[in-house]
Design an enzyme around this catalytic site. Structure first.
Site, PDB file in Angstrom:
ATOM      1  N   MET A   1       5.547 -15.520  -5.061  1.00  0.00           N
ATOM      2  CA  MET A   1       5.981 -15.272  -6.436  1.00  0.00           C
ATOM      3  C   MET A   1       6.450 -13.819  -6.593  1.00  0.00           C
ATOM      4  O   MET A   1       6.585 -13.320  -7.709  1.00  0.00           O
ATOM      5  CB  MET A   1       4.846 -15.578  -7.406  1.00  0.00           C
ATOM      6  CG  MET A   1       4.411 -17.052  -7.323  1.00  0.00           C
ATOM      7  SD  MET A   1       3.520 -17.627  -8.766  1.00  0.00           S
ATOM      8  CE  MET A   1       2.092 -16.561  -8.741  1.00  0.00           C
ATOM      9  N   GLY A   2       6.672 -13.148  -5.468  1.00  0.00           N
ATOM     10  CA  GLY A   2       7.222 -11.797  -5.531  1.00  0.00           C
ATOM     11  C   GLY A   2       6.188 -10.730  -5.841  1.00  0.00           C
ATOM     12  O   GLY A   2       4.991 -10.957  -5.756  1.00  0.00           O
ATOM     13  N   HIS A  32       3.470  -7.365  -1.433  1.00  0.00           N
ATOM     14  CA  HIS A  32       2.556  -6.382  -0.863  1.00  0.00           C
ATOM     15  C   HIS A  32       2.332  -6.711   0.611  1.00  0.00           C
ATOM     16  O   HIS A  32       2.953  -7.643   1.146  1.00  0.00           O
ATOM     17  CB  HIS A  32       1.244  -6.338  -1.664  1.00  0.00           C
ATOM     18  CG  HIS A  32       0.616  -7.694  -1.860  1.00  0.00           C
ATOM     19  ND1 HIS A  32       0.145  -8.450  -0.817  1.00  0.00           N
ATOM     20  CD2 HIS A  32       0.412  -8.436  -2.979  1.00  0.00           C
ATOM     21  CE1 HIS A  32      -0.349  -9.581  -1.277  1.00  0.00           C
ATOM     22  NE2 HIS A  32      -0.187  -9.615  -2.601  1.00  0.00           N
ATOM     23  N   GLU A  33       1.425  -5.975   1.231  1.00  0.00           N
ATOM     24  CA  GLU A  33       1.178  -6.154   2.675  1.00  0.00           C
ATOM     25  C   GLU A  33       0.729  -7.574   3.039  1.00  0.00           C
ATOM     26  O   GLU A  33       0.937  -8.017   4.161  1.00  0.00           O
ATOM     27  CB  GLU A  33       0.112  -5.156   3.153  1.00  0.00           C
ATOM     28  CG  GLU A  33       0.658  -3.926   3.824  1.00  0.00           C
ATOM     29  CD  GLU A  33       1.618  -4.225   4.978  1.00  0.00           C
ATOM     30  OE1 GLU A  33       1.210  -4.857   5.968  1.00  0.00           O
ATOM     31  OE2 GLU A  33       2.791  -3.825   4.886  1.00  0.00           O
ATOM     32  N   HIS A  92       1.855 -10.392   1.683  1.00  0.00           N
ATOM     33  CA  HIS A  92       3.106 -11.140   1.846  1.00  0.00           C
ATOM     34  C   HIS A  92       3.833 -10.698   3.117  1.00  0.00           C
ATOM     35  O   HIS A  92       4.377 -11.517   3.851  1.00  0.00           O
ATOM     36  CB  HIS A  92       4.037 -10.902   0.652  1.00  0.00           C
ATOM     37  CG  HIS A  92       3.467 -11.280  -0.680  1.00  0.00           C
ATOM     38  ND1 HIS A  92       3.190 -10.353  -1.662  1.00  0.00           N
ATOM     39  CD2 HIS A  92       3.125 -12.478  -1.206  1.00  0.00           C
ATOM     40  CE1 HIS A  92       2.721 -10.965  -2.729  1.00  0.00           C
ATOM     41  NE2 HIS A  92       2.660 -12.263  -2.483  1.00  0.00           N
ATOM     42  N   ASP A 149      -5.544 -17.661  -0.743  1.00  0.00           N
ATOM     43  CA  ASP A 149      -5.560 -18.860  -1.584  1.00  0.00           C
ATOM     44  C   ASP A 149      -5.948 -20.043  -0.701  1.00  0.00           C
ATOM     45  O   ASP A 149      -5.132 -20.925  -0.412  1.00  0.00           O
ATOM     46  CB  ASP A 149      -4.172 -19.071  -2.201  1.00  0.00           C
ATOM     47  CG  ASP A 149      -3.721 -17.875  -3.020  1.00  0.00           C
ATOM     48  OD1 ASP A 149      -4.052 -17.839  -4.206  1.00  0.00           O
ATOM     49  OD2 ASP A 149      -3.078 -16.959  -2.467  1.00  0.00           O
ATOM     50  N   ARG A 177      -1.633  -9.185  -8.710  1.00  0.00           N
ATOM     51  CA  ARG A 177      -2.312  -8.971  -9.991  1.00  0.00           C
ATOM     52  C   ARG A 177      -3.190  -7.716  -9.989  1.00  0.00           C
ATOM     53  O   ARG A 177      -3.669  -7.318 -11.054  1.00  0.00           O
ATOM     54  CB  ARG A 177      -3.156 -10.194 -10.357  1.00  0.00           C
ATOM     55  CG  ARG A 177      -2.315 -11.410 -10.710  1.00  0.00           C
ATOM     56  CD  ARG A 177      -3.178 -12.565 -11.205  1.00  0.00           C
ATOM     57  NE  ARG A 177      -2.381 -13.621 -11.804  1.00  0.00           N
ATOM     58  CZ  ARG A 177      -2.057 -14.767 -11.204  1.00  0.00           C
ATOM     59  NH1 ARG A 177      -2.463 -15.011  -9.975  1.00  0.00           N
ATOM     60  NH2 ARG A 177      -1.342 -15.668 -11.836  1.00  0.00           N
TER      61      ARG A 177
HETATM   62  P1  AMP Z   1       1.700 -15.286  -4.319  1.00  0.00           P
HETATM   63  O1  AMP Z   1       2.924 -14.447  -4.406  1.00  0.00           O
HETATM   64  O2  AMP Z   1       0.499 -14.645  -4.906  1.00  0.00           O
HETATM   65  O3  AMP Z   1       1.932 -16.695  -4.784  1.00  0.00           O
HETATM   66  O4  AMP Z   1       1.373 -15.404  -2.766  1.00  0.00           O
HETATM   67  C1  AMP Z   1       2.330 -15.892  -1.860  1.00  0.00           C
HETATM   68  C2  AMP Z   1       1.671 -16.144  -0.538  1.00  0.00           C
HETATM   69  O5  AMP Z   1       1.106 -14.931  -0.048  1.00  0.00           O
HETATM   70  C3  AMP Z   1       0.515 -17.149  -0.632  1.00  0.00           C
HETATM   71  O6  AMP Z   1       0.540 -17.976   0.518  1.00  0.00           O
HETATM   72  C4  AMP Z   1      -0.685 -16.255  -0.655  1.00  0.00           C
HETATM   73  O7  AMP Z   1      -1.854 -16.873  -0.165  1.00  0.00           O
HETATM   74  C5  AMP Z   1      -0.249 -15.135   0.255  1.00  0.00           C
HETATM   75  N1  AMP Z   1      -1.042 -13.941  -0.028  1.00  0.00           N
HETATM   76  C6  AMP Z   1      -1.234 -13.340  -1.221  1.00  0.00           C
HETATM   77  N2  AMP Z   1      -2.087 -12.310  -1.098  1.00  0.00           N
HETATM   78  C7  AMP Z   1      -2.458 -12.260   0.205  1.00  0.00           C
HETATM   79  C8  AMP Z   1      -3.328 -11.436   0.970  1.00  0.00           C
HETATM   80  N3  AMP Z   1      -4.007 -10.426   0.412  1.00  0.00           N
HETATM   81  N4  AMP Z   1      -3.466 -11.694   2.288  1.00  0.00           N
HETATM   82  C9  AMP Z   1      -2.782 -12.708   2.881  1.00  0.00           C
HETATM   83  N5  AMP Z   1      -1.951 -13.529   2.211  1.00  0.00           N
HETATM   84  C10 AMP Z   1      -1.780 -13.304   0.898  1.00  0.00           C
END
Ligand code: AMP
Length: 302
Positions: free
Chosen positions: A41-42, A45-46, A48, A161, A198
């Site tokens: 979802m953009g 960070h590290e 991603h 997640d 977040r």
């Molecule tokens: P999001 O943008 O929050 O929907 O996350 C996109 C993808 O990045 C999802 O598969 C998350 O599980 C993964 N992700 C988010 N935060 C982390 C993290 N701290 N460590 C590893 N993967 C992450």
């Protein structure tokens, strides 16, 4: 493997153009070449970046999708104020090895409200599925759409997640989708806080108290070693996290992974772990910000 030369990723906003780009890559690169998808979802960070790097290492083409999916947010959640920074995201994606960035508008993904549902039962009943009704229905439809649009060989998801990993893996298995779901480890800040888009919402004090999540999760293996069953473990965890005055606990649970059902109530978790993997997961609100974190303990016998 692709070349180490870094080139700026190409930004694509329409499904038709994305499909054209991927088809052109497959034609040029031949039948052995693979495509990796990293859905996000953009506000990258590290965490991603680690997913993109892994994909870039394992595939000839890495597609990053950035889409804040309205269908996975509840009516009182943070869809409107979800952080966005397109320019920075493009820079992070380029550094991490993404080749294509798919950034569709909501109207491109949902020209009409979908009448099709993708519901994974059981696995979605607890944890975030219970506290965020409809969330995983939104995840089910958007991940299905992305998998159909990109047709990747592999798709990379973070264990941050963990419930999402379990849900998507089962959906792909149940529906015979020809893709390998690759779970990737949680990336943390130096002080232990799990990276999350977040985290920018947190005040300095909230962020300090939020460290109680990772600190408590670190104690879990020791408590299990001492013989705790699921309810003793979660009681200790609640007590520990509850010491932070700003912590408003949503859930603290220990469940069998990946089916996410409770283990036998009286059985010490160290016995459970002989045969089954256990996910110990927490969701805690600090002010307006709901944070999740977990530790996945894998079964001794697989
Ligand atoms: P999001 O943008 O929050 O929907 O996350 C996109 C993808 O990045 C999802 O598969 C998350 O599980 C993964 N992700 C988010 N935060 C982390 C993290 N701290 N460590 C590893 N993967 C992450």
């Amino acid at each position: 493997m692709k070349s180490a030369l870094v080139s700026a990723p190409r930004i694509v906003r329409s499904i038709a153009e994305l499909r054209k780009e991927i088809r052109a890559f497959r034609l040029a690169a031949g039948p052995e070449a693979t495509v990796g998808l990293v859905p996000t979802m953009g506000y990258l960070h590290e965490g991603h970046a680690s997913l993109m790097r892994r994909s870039a290492k394992e595939n000839g083409l890495t597609v990053l999708s950035i889409f804040v999916n309205p269908l996975q947010f509840g009516p009182n959640e943070d869809f409107e104020r979800y952080p966005r920074d397109e320019k920075r995201d493009v820079a992070v994606a380029g550094e991490a090895g993404a080749d294509l960035i798919f950034m569709p508008q909501v109207s491109e993904m949902y020209p009409r409200p979908p009448k099709t549902s993708v519901i994974v039962s059981g696995i979605t009943e607890r944890l975030c599925g219970a506290s965020r009704p409809g969330h995983f229905d939104g995840v089910g439809i958007v991940v299905s759409k992305l998998l159909h649009i990109v047709e990747p060989d592999r798709a990379y998801f973070g264990l941050k997640d963990a419930q999402q990993v379990a849900v998507v893996t089962r959906m792909v298995e149940d529906l015979n989708m020809p893709v390998e779901i690759v779970p990737c480890p949680i990336v943390r800040d130096a002080d232990g806080l799990a990276l999350s888009s977040r985290n920018v919402y947190l005040s300095a004090e909230e962020r300090k108290q939020a460290l109680s999540l990772s600190q408590t999760l670190k104690l879990v293996p020791g408590w299990i070693e001492e013989g705790a069953n699921a309810s003793e473990l979660t009681r200790r965890m609640r007590e520990r996290i509850g010491e932070q005055p700003l912590a408003d606990i949503d859930y603290v649970e220990a469940l069998l992974y990946p089916d996410l059902v409770p283990p036998d109530a009286d059985r010490p978790l160290k016995d459970v772990l002989k045969n089954d993997s256990v996910l110990v997961a927490v969701a805690v609100r600090f002010g307006q910000t709901r944070l999740i974190d977990n530790i996945l303990l894998t079964a001794e016998k697989r």
